[in-house]
Design an enzyme around this catalytic site. Structure first.
Site, PDB file in Angstrom:
ATOM      1  N   ALA A  64       0.870  -1.178   0.000  1.00  0.00           N
ATOM      2  CA  ALA A  64       0.000   0.000   0.000  1.00  0.00           C
ATOM      3  C   ALA A  64       0.909   1.231   0.000  1.00  0.00           C
ATOM      4  CB  ALA A  64      -0.868  -0.019   1.259  1.00  0.00           C
ATOM      5  N   GLY A 109       0.737  -4.953   1.188  1.00  0.00           N
ATOM      6  CA  GLY A 109      -0.431  -5.051   0.306  1.00  0.00           C
ATOM      7  C   GLY A 109      -0.114  -5.714  -1.026  1.00  0.00           C
ATOM      8  N   GLU A 112      -0.526  -9.239  -0.393  1.00  0.00           N
ATOM      9  CA  GLU A 112      -1.960  -9.522  -0.203  1.00  0.00           C
ATOM     10  C   GLU A 112      -2.698  -9.637  -1.539  1.00  0.00           C
ATOM     11  OE1 GLU A 112      -2.107  -6.307   2.716  1.00  0.00           O
ATOM     12  OE2 GLU A 112      -3.248  -7.656   4.012  1.00  0.00           O
ATOM     13  N   GLU A 132       3.851  -5.360   7.473  1.00  0.00           N
ATOM     14  CA  GLU A 132       3.150  -4.218   8.074  1.00  0.00           C
ATOM     15  C   GLU A 132       3.539  -3.935   9.523  1.00  0.00           C
ATOM     16  OE1 GLU A 132       1.772  -6.550   6.221  1.00  0.00           O
ATOM     17  OE2 GLU A 132       0.413  -5.655   4.771  1.00  0.00           O
TER      18      GLU A 132
HETATM   19  N1  COA Z   1       4.710   3.266  -0.553  1.00  0.00           N
HETATM   20  C1  COA Z   1       5.129   4.440  -1.065  1.00  0.00           C
HETATM   21  N2  COA Z   1       6.328   4.599  -1.639  1.00  0.00           N
HETATM   22  C2  COA Z   1       7.141   3.532  -1.677  1.00  0.00           C
HETATM   23  C3  COA Z   1       6.769   2.284  -1.143  1.00  0.00           C
HETATM   24  C4  COA Z   1       5.488   2.180  -0.556  1.00  0.00           C
HETATM   25  N3  COA Z   1       5.027   1.023  -0.063  1.00  0.00           N
HETATM   26  N4  COA Z   1       7.802   1.423  -1.318  1.00  0.00           N
HETATM   27  C5  COA Z   1       8.770   2.110  -1.954  1.00  0.00           C
HETATM   28  N5  COA Z   1       8.376   3.380  -2.167  1.00  0.00           N
HETATM   29  C6  COA Z   1       9.128   4.461  -2.813  1.00  0.00           C
HETATM   30  C7  COA Z   1      10.257   4.966  -1.929  1.00  0.00           C
HETATM   31  O1  COA Z   1       9.778   5.908  -0.990  1.00  0.00           O
HETATM   32  C8  COA Z   1      11.180   5.566  -2.965  1.00  0.00           C
HETATM   33  O2  COA Z   1      10.666   6.827  -3.340  1.00  0.00           O
HETATM   34  P1  COA Z   1      11.687   8.063  -3.587  1.00  0.00           P
HETATM   35  O3  COA Z   1      12.544   7.604  -4.739  1.00  0.00           O
HETATM   36  O4  COA Z   1      10.779   9.186  -3.924  1.00  0.00           O
HETATM   37  O5  COA Z   1      12.465   8.218  -2.329  1.00  0.00           O
HETATM   38  C9  COA Z   1      11.013   4.646  -4.156  1.00  0.00           C
HETATM   39  O6  COA Z   1       9.789   3.946  -3.969  1.00  0.00           O
HETATM   40  C10 COA Z   1      12.132   3.608  -4.257  1.00  0.00           C
HETATM   41  O7  COA Z   1      12.209   2.947  -2.990  1.00  0.00           O
HETATM   42  P2  COA Z   1      13.590   2.803  -2.173  1.00  0.00           P
HETATM   43  O8  COA Z   1      13.256   2.473  -0.752  1.00  0.00           O
HETATM   44  O9  COA Z   1      14.476   3.968  -2.416  1.00  0.00           O
HETATM   45  O10 COA Z   1      14.213   1.550  -2.929  1.00  0.00           O
HETATM   46  P3  COA Z   1      15.151   0.424  -2.326  1.00  0.00           P
HETATM   47  O11 COA Z   1      15.560  -0.396  -3.490  1.00  0.00           O
HETATM   48  O12 COA Z   1      16.200   0.994  -1.456  1.00  0.00           O
HETATM   49  O13 COA Z   1      14.191  -0.455  -1.374  1.00  0.00           O
HETATM   50  C11 COA Z   1      12.184  -1.653  -0.774  1.00  0.00           C
HETATM   51  C12 COA Z   1      13.100  -1.148  -1.920  1.00  0.00           C
HETATM   52  C13 COA Z   1      10.947  -2.283  -1.426  1.00  0.00           C
HETATM   53  C14 COA Z   1      12.935  -2.702   0.052  1.00  0.00           C
HETATM   54  C15 COA Z   1      11.779  -0.462   0.129  1.00  0.00           C
HETATM   55  O14 COA Z   1      11.306   0.596  -0.719  1.00  0.00           O
HETATM   56  C16 COA Z   1      10.686  -0.790   1.105  1.00  0.00           C
HETATM   57  O15 COA Z   1      10.961  -1.431   2.096  1.00  0.00           O
HETATM   58  N6  COA Z   1       9.459  -0.314   0.855  1.00  0.00           N
HETATM   59  C17 COA Z   1       8.377  -0.405   1.792  1.00  0.00           C
HETATM   60  C18 COA Z   1       7.777  -1.771   1.737  1.00  0.00           C
HETATM   61  C19 COA Z   1       6.659  -1.907   2.734  1.00  0.00           C
HETATM   62  O16 COA Z   1       6.806  -1.741   3.922  1.00  0.00           O
HETATM   63  N7  COA Z   1       5.482  -2.247   2.206  1.00  0.00           N
HETATM   64  C20 COA Z   1       4.326  -2.477   2.986  1.00  0.00           C
HETATM   65  C21 COA Z   1       3.379  -1.363   2.909  1.00  0.00           C
HETATM   66  S1  COA Z   1       1.791  -1.883   3.510  1.00  0.00           S
END
Ligand code: COA
Length: 256
Positions: A64, A109, A112, A132
């Site tokens: 999400a 999400g 999910e 989450e």
């Molecule tokens: N919602 C909103 N934005 C997200 C996102 C999310 N769930 N997951 C990644 N992004 C965005 C980041 O904020 C970043 O944006 P920016 O370039 O404007 O800073 C961009 O996507 C790239 O992500 P980044 O974290 O820089 O890449 P990474 O390769 O270092 O890491 C992940 C990738 C997927 C490991 C990391 O982004 C992450 O842990 N995301 C959250 C996952 C999460 O908790 N999801 C559950 C949500 S319910």
């Protein structure tokens, strides 16, 4: 269709692609609405198989949209969860098998959405997690309900409590995905699976899907009753008559 979700229909296979590169295909409200529209259109156009995937080479869906939900009030969060439930339920009740082609991160999400599909295929680079609790919340688009049904109670609790991010091979060992394939083989593997399913009798597959889904939702007696009615309702259909005639005549069936 343009925007965060695209739909392509080819030989009965509807491919729905999440495309929000700026957030690793995280799903905001607009993307969820567009996903619902795409599912409606795929159903109207009588798709025989649904494939759900993410654009690019990094993510299926990173969850999400954290930016959108960070300041939600409880009523706003409730509405967002409802929208996510509408989407996952629409996949689960889509009248044809749905395959999640997990081409990268499937977190929160994102996982999910994959859990609501019938089958999950992951590429070697995929990373899956119900993450989450890292954010101080719990899965809100069905993860607490569908994950234990798929992988069992203890494994689901561990994944949710610790927020573990598991690679494709570990996900396979946990029963979270059915197949793991090389990154460059994912599209071909999913296309072959989808094409095999699309050639099979669609009403039988839709009925099988509904009956198996019922097995998670009713007690055994009600489920068996549902199965009996479903089984009987297929008699007299073109595909039942044709499938059985073809067997008796020792030829290949020509399904509708
Ligand atoms: N919602 C909103 N934005 C997200 C996102 C999310 N769930 N997951 C990644 N992004 C965005 C980041 O904020 C970043 O944006 P920016 O370039 O404007 O800073 C961009 O996507 C790239 O992500 P980044 O974290 O820089 O890449 P990474 O390769 O270092 O890491 C992940 C990738 C997927 C490991 C990391 O982004 C992450 O842990 N995301 C959250 C996952 C999460 O908790 N999801 C559950 C949500 S319910």
């Amino acid at each position: 269709m343009t925007g965060p979700i695209s739909l392509a229909l080819d030989d009965g296979v509807a491919t729905v692609t999440i495309d929000r590169p700026e957030s690793l295909n995280a799903l905001n409200s607009a993307a969820l609405d567009a996903l619902l529209d795409a599912l409606d259109e795929a159903e109207e156009r009588e798709a025989r198989v649904l494939v759900l995937t993410g654009a690019g080479e990094t993510a299926f869906a990173a969850g999400a949209d954290i930016e959108e939900m960070a300041d939600f009030s409880t009523p706003e969060a409730h509405a967002y969860a409802s929208l996510g439930h509408d989407v996952t339920r629409a996949i689960e009740t889509f009248p044809a098998p749905a395959i999640a082609a997990i081409n990268g991160y499937a977190l929160g999400g994102g996982l999910e959405l994959a859990l609501a599909c019938d089958l999950r295929v992951a590429s070697e680079r995929a990373v899956l997690g119900q993450t989450e609790t890292d954010l101080g919340i719990v899965p809100g688009w069905g993860g607490t309900q569908r994950l234990p049904r798929l992988v069992g109670d203890e494994t689901a609790r561990r994944l949710v409590y610790f927020g573990d991010r598991v690679d494709a091979q570990d996900a396979h060992e946990l029963g979270l995905v059915g197949d793991v394939v090389a990154n460059d083989e994912l599209d071909g593997h999913v296309a072959a699976l989808a094409s095999d399913l699309a050639a099979r009798p669609r009403f039988a597959l839709a009925a099988a899907k509904e009956a198996i889904t019922q097995s998670h939702e009713t007690d055994l007696a009600a489920g068996l009753d549902f199965e009996r009615r479903t089984w009987a309702s297929l008699f007299g259909t073109h595909d039942q008559r044709e499938g059985m005639a073809a067997f008796l005549e020792e030829r290949d069936p020509a399904f509708e």
